[in-house]
Enzyme design. Structure first.
Site, PDB file in Angstrom:
ATOM      1  N   ILE A  34       0.884  -1.165   0.000  1.00  0.00           N
ATOM      2  CA  ILE A  34       0.000   0.000   0.000  1.00  0.00           C
ATOM      3  C   ILE A  34       0.920   1.213   0.000  1.00  0.00           C
ATOM      4  CG2 ILE A  34      -0.201  -0.070   2.533  1.00  0.00           C
ATOM      5  CD1 ILE A  34      -2.960   1.181   2.278  1.00  0.00           C
ATOM      6  N   SER A  35       0.671   2.167  -0.871  1.00  0.00           N
ATOM      7  CA  SER A  35       1.593   3.279  -1.077  1.00  0.00           C
ATOM      8  C   SER A  35       1.682   4.198   0.133  1.00  0.00           C
ATOM      9  CB  SER A  35       1.178   4.096  -2.305  1.00  0.00           C
ATOM     10  OG  SER A  35       1.286   3.339  -3.487  1.00  0.00           O
TER      11      SER A  35
END
EC number: 2.1.1.77
Length: 247
Positions: free
Chosen positions: A96-97
Site C-alpha cells: 500500500i503506497s
C-alpha cells in the site's frame, strides 16, 4: 484558494481531528494517528514544493486523507503502523503506497465530482477509496486475482459503491469504459503504455511512475490537450513495485 485560507482550513481540520481524538477516542482509536499522518503529509508537501509546484495540497485531498480509514486497507499484522507515512506490505509482493504519495497523485489528477477515473493496480483498494470520494466513478484493474477480490469486497463493505474492480492486465486499460478524465497507475512501468494514452480523454491527466525496479523511477504527469497532443513532466523520484503483465 489563497495560501492563507488553505492554511486556515488545515489548522481547523487538524484541531477538529485532535478534539475528536480526545473526546471520542473510544469510537475512533486511530484519530490521533490520522491527525499526525496529515501533518506529516503537509510537511512533505512543503519540503518538496519546488518539485510538485505548490506548498500545500488541495484542502479537499487533505480532508479525505484525514477521513478514509487506512487501517481498513492493511493486513491485521500491520494495523499498528497504518497511519505511518510509509508504504506497508499487503501480501503477494505488493504494498500500500505511502500516504504522501497517494495524496500527491490524487492532487495532480485535478479530478472533480463528474469525473471518471481509471486506476491501474488496485492493490488494497486504498487509492481507489480516496479517488471515490471525489469522482463519479472509479474503474480499477488488478492483475493479482486474490488482491482484486479482497479489495472489491472491502470497498463494498465500506460503502464505496462507485468503484468497480476487475482482474486483468492494467497495461491495456479498460477500453469499454474509456475515455477517462484521469488515469492513475500505482506500479512502475518501463514506459508510458500507449493503450492508456489512447484511453485518456482530451483535457485529461495521467499520473504514472516510470522506470525499472533497479533504476531511479520518476513520477510522471501526462497531460493531453484538447487536440489530443500529450506532454509529460517529471514530478518526483519514487520507488514503486513493478507493473506486471503481458506487455
Amino acid at each position: 484558494m489563497s495560501r492563507k485560507s488553505t492554511g486556515a482550513f488545515l489548522v481547523i481540520l487538524l484541531l477538529s481531528m485532535a478534539a475528536g481524538g480526545a473526546v471520542g477516542a473510544a469510537d475512533d482509536p486511530y484519530g490521533a494517528a490520522r491527525a499526525k499522518m496529515v501533518r506529516e503529509i503537509e510537511e512533505d508537501a512543503r519540503r518538496t514544493s519546488e518539485r510538485i509546484g505548490k506548498t500545500a495540497l488541495d484542502p479537499r485531498v487533505m480532508e479525505i486523507m484525514a477521513r478514509v480509514p487506512r487501517h481498513e486497507f492493511v493486513p491485521a499484522a500491520e494495523r499498528a503502523y497504518a497511519y505511518e507515512n510509509r508504504p506497508l506490505p499487503i501480501g503477494y509482493g505488493q504494498t500500500i503506497s505511502q500516504p504522501y504519495i497517494v495524496a500527491v497523485m490524487t492532487d495532480l489528477l485535478k479530478v472533480g465530482s463528474e469525473s471518471t477515473v481509471l486506476e491501474v493496480g488496485t492493490g488494497s483498494g486504498y487509492q481507489a477509496a480516496i479517488l471515490a470520494e471525489f469522482v463519479r466513478s472509479v474503474y480499477s484493474i488488478e492483475i493479482i486475482e486474490a488482491l482484486a477480490e479482497t479489495a472489491a469486497e472491502r470497498l463494498k463493505r465500506l460503502g464505496y459503491d462507485n468503484v468497480r474492480v476487475r482482474t486483468g492486465d492494467g497495461y491495456h486499460g479498460w477500453k469499454e469504459h474509456a475515455p477517462f478524465d484521469g488515469i492513475v497507475v500505482t506500479a512502475a512501468a518501463g514506459h508510458i503504455p500507449p493503450p492508456l494514452l489512447d484511453q485518456l480523454k482530451p483535457g485529461g491527466r495521467m499520473i504514472i511512475p516510470v522506470g525499472g525496479p533497479f533504476f531511479v523511477q520518476q513520477l510522471m504527469l501526462v497531460e493531453k490537450d484538447e487536440q489530443g497532443r500529450t506532454r509529460t513532466r517529471q514530478i518526483l523520484p519514487v520507488a514503486f513495485v513493478p507493473l506486471t503483465g503481458g506487455h
